[in-house]
Design a protein around this motif. Structure first.
Motif, PDB file in Angstrom:
ATOM      1  N   TYR A 183       1.797   1.750  -3.600  1.00  0.00           N
ATOM      2  CA  TYR A 183       0.676   2.322  -4.370  1.00  0.00           C
ATOM      3  C   TYR A 183       0.498   3.797  -4.032  1.00  0.00           C
ATOM      4  CZ  TYR A 183      -1.188  -1.895  -6.542  1.00  0.00           C
ATOM      5  OH  TYR A 183      -1.366  -2.992  -7.325  1.00  0.00           O
ATOM      6  N   ARG A 184       0.591   4.150  -2.762  1.00  0.00           N
ATOM      7  CA  ARG A 184       0.443   5.542  -2.350  1.00  0.00           C
ATOM      8  C   ARG A 184       1.539   6.402  -2.987  1.00  0.00           C
ATOM      9  NH1 ARG A 184      -0.710   4.653   2.395  1.00  0.00           N
ATOM     10  NH2 ARG A 184       1.307   4.384   3.291  1.00  0.00           N
TER      11      ARG A 184
ATOM     12  N   THR B 286       0.521   9.300  -5.836  1.00  0.00           N
ATOM     13  CA  THR B 286       0.713  10.698  -5.461  1.00  0.00           C
ATOM     14  C   THR B 286       1.830  11.352  -6.272  1.00  0.00           C
ATOM     15  OG1 THR B 286       2.183  10.038  -3.648  1.00  0.00           O
ATOM     16  CG2 THR B 286      -0.143  10.378  -3.114  1.00  0.00           C
TER      17      THR B 286
ATOM     18  N   TRP C 290       0.827  -1.210   0.000  1.00  0.00           N
ATOM     19  CA  TRP C 290       0.000   0.000   0.000  1.00  0.00           C
ATOM     20  C   TRP C 290       0.859   1.256   0.000  1.00  0.00           C
ATOM     21  CZ3 TRP C 290      -4.316  -1.105  -1.865  1.00  0.00           C
ATOM     22  CH2 TRP C 290      -4.946  -2.310  -1.573  1.00  0.00           C
TER      23      TRP C 290
END
Length: 171
Positions: free
Chosen positions: A119-120, A124, A116
């Motif tokens: 992915y973040r 971003t 995660w």
């Protein structure tokens, strides 16, 4: 969507092969050819379908002939392509000095972060988002050229026109 997902599984490994064989100075040109070839696959699919129908073959051949062509391409890839230059007895690529060292030193490992967090980090990144939007608009334009332009510019019976499908292919 599922078809696109499965096809995308070949994108990263193909990109890795290119990165292994070409240095930083050549990669832009090589990846440009890679993306061009991916886009040309749509043109090839449309052209193959048009050719099959113009030869008077059954529409079922639209689903048979491209698969046979993919089989030939897959066998050729298997016989010709190697993951790394070392696999063929060549010297490994020497990366460009400090730039390569700083990139590898800063790269986090799986132990440093979870899925995660990765992915973040990606979602971003404004450059990634801009590139994603550009690819989306490019696909929209491509489908517009292949489908909507022939229908609206060539009229309602564009499929019956001898040149209609070839104009669409050229677009």
């Amino acid at each position: 969507g599922l078809n696109g997902f499965v096809q995308s599984m070949g994108w990263a490994p193909g990109g890795r092969v290119l990165s292994n064989w070409w240095g930083r100075a050549e990669r832009g040109r090589v990846y440009g050819a890679y993306v061009f070839a991916a886009g040309m696959s749509s043109v090839l699919a449309f052209g193959t379908s048009s050719l099959i129908l113009s030869l008077g073959l059954s529409w079922r051949w639209i689903f048979r002939l491209p698969v046979l062509l993919m089989l030939v391409g897959g066998v050729a890839y298997y016989l010709l392509v190697r993951d790394r230059p070392e696999d063929e007895g060549f010297e490994p690529l020497a990366e460009d000095g400090a730039d390569a060292d700083s990139t590898t030193a800063a790269a986090p490992t799986d132990a440093d972060e979870g899925v995660w967090a990765r992915y973040r980090a990606v979602l971003t990144n404004w450059q990634f988002l801009l590139a994603s939007a550009a690819i989306g608009f490019q696909n929209t334009a491509r489908y517009g050229l292949l489908i909507w332009v022939p229908v609206h510019l060539l009229g309602a019976n564009w499929e019956e026109d001898v040149y209609g499908k070839w104009v669409s292919l050229a677009l």
